[in-house]
Motif scaffolding. Structure first.
Motif, PDB file in Angstrom:
ATOM      1  N   GLY A  52       4.395  -0.623  -7.535  1.00  0.00           N
ATOM      2  CA  GLY A  52       5.171  -1.528  -8.072  1.00  0.00           C
ATOM      3  C   GLY A  52       6.600  -1.397  -7.621  1.00  0.00           C
ATOM      4  N   GLY A  53       6.816  -1.286  -6.289  1.00  0.00           N
ATOM      5  CA  GLY A  53       7.985  -1.260  -5.714  1.00  0.00           C
ATOM      6  C   GLY A  53       8.695   0.084  -5.627  1.00  0.00           C
ATOM      7  N   VAL A  54       8.253   1.243  -6.304  1.00  0.00           N
ATOM      8  CA  VAL A  54       9.028   2.435  -6.298  1.00  0.00           C
ATOM      9  C   VAL A  54       7.803   3.508  -6.033  1.00  0.00           C
ATOM     10  N   ARG A  55       8.390   4.391  -4.948  1.00  0.00           N
ATOM     11  CA  ARG A  55       7.350   5.555  -4.618  1.00  0.00           C
ATOM     12  C   ARG A  55       8.210   6.695  -4.934  1.00  0.00           C
TER      13      ARG A  55
ATOM     14  N   PRO B 149       0.780  -1.343   0.058  1.00  0.00           N
ATOM     15  CA  PRO B 149       0.093   0.001   0.044  1.00  0.00           C
ATOM     16  C   PRO B 149       0.909   1.207  -0.033  1.00  0.00           C
ATOM     17  N   ASN B 150       2.164   1.268   0.243  1.00  0.00           N
ATOM     18  CA  ASN B 150       3.063   2.403   0.255  1.00  0.00           C
ATOM     19  C   ASN B 150       3.675   2.719  -0.844  1.00  0.00           C
TER      20      ASN B 150
ATOM     21  N   TRP C  38       5.192  -6.089  -3.296  1.00  0.00           N
ATOM     22  CA  TRP C  38       4.252  -7.087  -2.763  1.00  0.00           C
ATOM     23  C   TRP C  38       4.806  -7.361  -1.348  1.00  0.00           C
ATOM     24  N   LEU C  39       3.715  -7.833  -0.386  1.00  0.00           N
ATOM     25  CA  LEU C  39       3.968  -7.771   0.939  1.00  0.00           C
ATOM     26  C   LEU C  39       3.288  -9.139   1.431  1.00  0.00           C
ATOM     27  N   PRO C  40       4.069  -9.939   2.194  1.00  0.00           N
ATOM     28  CA  PRO C  40       3.681 -11.246   2.672  1.00  0.00           C
ATOM     29  C   PRO C  40       1.895 -11.003   3.461  1.00  0.00           C
TER      30      PRO C  40
ATOM     31  N   GLU D  14       9.332  -0.674   2.514  1.00  0.00           N
ATOM     32  CA  GLU D  14       8.406  -1.605   2.964  1.00  0.00           C
ATOM     33  C   GLU D  14       8.709  -2.818   2.411  1.00  0.00           C
ATOM     34  N   CYS D  15       8.541  -3.017   1.197  1.00  0.00           N
ATOM     35  CA  CYS D  15       8.307  -4.072   0.409  1.00  0.00           C
ATOM     36  C   CYS D  15       9.746  -4.640  -0.116  1.00  0.00           C
ATOM     37  N   LEU D  16      10.948  -3.620  -0.141  1.00  0.00           N
ATOM     38  CA  LEU D  16      12.352  -3.680  -0.670  1.00  0.00           C
ATOM     39  C   LEU D  16      12.166  -3.749  -2.073  1.00  0.00           C
ATOM     40  N   GLY D  17      11.224  -3.050  -2.800  1.00  0.00           N
ATOM     41  CA  GLY D  17      11.187  -2.968  -4.062  1.00  0.00           C
ATOM     42  C   GLY D  17      10.584  -3.917  -4.940  1.00  0.00           C
TER      43      GLY D  17
END
Length: 63
Positions: free
Chosen positions: A26-29, A22-23, A58-60, A52-55
């Motif tokens: 596609g891994g880039v903000r 949610p942050n 997705w999060l588990p 948060e998701c390291l690029g």
């Protein structure tokens, strides 16, 4: 028992559920930054890898 039945195939992983981060997108903000020059100021947007998701984007789920 032959070697093909000893365990899972190489590179196999169990299925894991995941949700979109949610942050980021596609891994880039993007983050707003204030810039100051000798005669003016302004705001610019820079891209960075999501921490948060390291690029991955997705999060588990549930973890």
């Amino acid at each position: 028992m032959d070697e093909s039945q000893d365990g899972p195939p190489v590179g196999w992983e169990p299925a894991r559920f995941r949700v979109p981060c949610p942050n980021c997108s596609g891994g880039v903000r993007t983050r707003a930054r204030l810039g100051v020059r000798a005669d003016r100021t302004g705001t610019g947007y820079i891209t960075e890898t999501c921490g948060e998701c390291l690029g991955r984007g997705w999060l588990p789920f549930g973890g």
